[in-house]
Design an enzyme around this catalytic site. Structure first.
Site, PDB file in Angstrom:
ATOM      1  N   GLN A  76     -17.253   0.216  -1.203  1.00  0.00           N
ATOM      2  CA  GLN A  76     -16.608   1.120  -0.309  1.00  0.00           C
ATOM      3  C   GLN A  76     -17.914   2.051   0.464  1.00  0.00           C
ATOM      4  O   GLN A  76     -17.544   2.747   1.090  1.00  0.00           O
ATOM      5  CB  GLN A  76     -15.965   2.028  -0.877  1.00  0.00           C
ATOM      6  N   HIS A 121     -12.463   2.335  -9.235  1.00  0.00           N
ATOM      7  CA  HIS A 121     -11.760   1.178  -9.120  1.00  0.00           C
ATOM      8  C   HIS A 121     -11.768   0.223 -10.343  1.00  0.00           C
ATOM      9  O   HIS A 121     -12.664   0.443 -11.106  1.00  0.00           O
ATOM     10  CB  HIS A 121     -12.422   0.437  -8.041  1.00  0.00           C
ATOM     11  N   ASP A 125     -21.331   0.382  -7.957  1.00  0.00           N
ATOM     12  CA  ASP A 125     -19.970  -0.504  -7.063  1.00  0.00           C
ATOM     13  C   ASP A 125     -20.191   0.060  -5.558  1.00  0.00           C
ATOM     14  O   ASP A 125     -19.802   1.146  -5.327  1.00  0.00           O
ATOM     15  CB  ASP A 125     -18.853  -0.202  -7.728  1.00  0.00           C
ATOM     16  N   CYS A 144      -5.658   0.441  -7.494  1.00  0.00           N
ATOM     17  CA  CYS A 144      -6.293  -0.215  -8.403  1.00  0.00           C
ATOM     18  C   CYS A 144      -7.292   0.926  -9.002  1.00  0.00           C
ATOM     19  O   CYS A 144      -8.639   0.780  -9.393  1.00  0.00           O
ATOM     20  CB  CYS A 144      -7.433  -1.359  -7.826  1.00  0.00           C
ATOM     21  N   LYS A 189     -15.209  -6.501   3.219  1.00  0.00           N
ATOM     22  CA  LYS A 189     -14.991  -5.045   3.697  1.00  0.00           C
ATOM     23  C   LYS A 189     -15.994  -4.473   4.559  1.00  0.00           C
ATOM     24  O   LYS A 189     -15.816  -3.394   5.014  1.00  0.00           O
ATOM     25  CB  LYS A 189     -15.203  -4.043   2.367  1.00  0.00           C
TER      26      LYS A 189
END
Length: 411
Positions: free
Chosen positions: A205, A127, A202, A368, A228
């Site tokens: 997700q 991303h 990261d 993104c 999220k």
């Protein structure tokens, strides 16, 4: 008590007020965009409202009862987050605005540690939030930016030769927001640490969708966002090993994060306070704690299993439609519940618009992740992303809507 066995999705859906509404043309809402932001259960909404109704005060300030309660709620949420990801201590948890800010905090903090000849290693499947901050760090320091490339199926080509003694930081996603690919993070972390490099993951997700334990992960830093994972907007998390956080300078400055202030100079508190200037976002922290309690009760293994079932169904249903191309792996092996696809002869934005008219909410564009789309031979895609409240009937609704879109555009 943690749920054992398959999720009771009907009971879960009853906890989400927004899922009962209708959208365009009176259609029931089929929300397949949790990769962008998740919906919120009543428990999270109640936690935020109750904070404002009963406890509203500035945490870490004042000696009155409300101030003490606000501080307890805020620090209690920190402990809740720490337990959820297996942190050694709540002091390893820094609250930020979102995962993007958390990544920028680390990238900014490493500015004084890199210079010409050093290397920053990222991946082609990131991303933009885990790409652009490292580009800027390279520009500030003269370091060289390198990356693991994406394979044709969207998986990651982990080339060990890219990890050298010059590598100072390796940044990798825990799960692609486009293809759902789950890279071998533990392997990458092992290679990085053998070379003396730091590792940032990261987890925007990954943390919401399957069990994540920072010890098993092997990273030095983990960034993720509350919104999220059923929590409120406006609150993110940076987990960092204590010694790694200690070595970072402040990112933002102001009140609450200082030790001593004189007109000539200021000294700063240790982490996590060093990275949390200003009045703390207690209401959001209360909401995030409620979200974590909700997910913990369901059991993250059960969450992951439910999403895998939905993903398998979606992959089969979409691939059965002539002219539909899955962007990324076409099986559920080492992938999560985000399915990007293209429809031959129809622009993804047009697909998304037709689906919206039928009540099916998906995301369209490059999500993104422009370099990944280029690497996979497309400029944009349509993406459906799943969570605990989605059903197999909604997967069928997605497939029916895609077939209708093909018919609508005459392809």
């Amino acid at each position: 008590m943690t749920v054992t066995g398959p999720l009771d999705v009907a009971a879960i859906r009853a906890d989400f007020p927004i899922l009962s509404r209708t959208v365009r043309n009176g259609k029931p809402l089929v929300y397949l965009d949790s990769g962008a932001t998740s919906q919120k259960p009543a428990a999270v909404l109640t936690a935020e409202r109750e904070y404002y109704e009963r406890h509203n005060a500035a945490a870490h300030r004042g000696t009155h009862l409300l101030g003490e309660e606000a501080t307890e709620i805020y620090e209690g949420a920190r402990g809740c987050v720490a337990a959820f990801v297996g942190a050694a201590s709540p002091d390893e948890i820094v609250f930020t605005k979102n995962a993007t800010e958390a990544i920028n905090l680390v990238a900014f903090g490493l500015t004084g540690s890199l210079g010409p000849g050093d290397e920053i290693l990222i991946t082609e499947i990131e991303h933009h939030a885990n790409l652009v901050p490292w580009q800027r760090l390279a520009l500030r320091t003269g370091a060289t930016l390198r990356w693991f490339r994406a394979l044709p199926d969207g998986r990651l080509d982990v080339d060990p030769s890219l990890v050298t003694g010059r590598t100072k930081i390796v940044a990798v996603t825990g799960q692609s927001n486009v293809t759902g690919v789950i890279p071998p993070v533990a392997e990458i972390a092992r290679l990085a640490h053998e070379a003396g490099a730091l590792v940032l993951v990261d987890g925007a997700q990954s943390v919401p969708h399957h069990p994540v334990d920072v010890t098993a992960l092997g990273a030095d830093f983990l960034a993720f966002s509350g919104h999220k994972m059923l929590g409120p907007l406006g609150l993110g998390v940076l987990w960092g090993r204590s010694d790694r956080l200690d070595a970072l300078p402040p990112f933002l400055t102001g009140g609450s994060m200082i030790e001593v202030v004189r007109m000539e100079e200021t000294t700063f508190l240790p982490p996590p306070a060093r990275f949390e200037p200003g009045v703390p976002p207690v209401a959001q922290a209360a909401g995030l704690a409620a979200a974590i309690d909700y997910l913990t009760a369901l059991g993250m293994d059960n969450v992951a299993a439910h999403e895998e079932s939905l993903t398998a169904h979606a992959l089969d249903a979409l691939q059965a439609i002539p002219g539909v191309r899955i962007i990324g792996p076409d099986t559920t092996k080492d992938r999560g519940g985000a399915v990007a696809f293209g429809v031959a002869g129809v622009h993804p934005h047009d697909v998304g618009q037709v689906l919206d008219e039928l009540g099916v909410a998906v995301r369209t564009g490059h999500h993104c992740a422009w370099p990944l789309h280029r690497a996979l031979g497309c400029q944009a895609s349509t993406r459906a992303s799943f969570y605990i409240y989605n059903t197999h009937d909604e997967i069928e609704a997605l497939a029916d809507a895609v077939r209708y879109a093909k018919q609508f555009f005459g392809v």
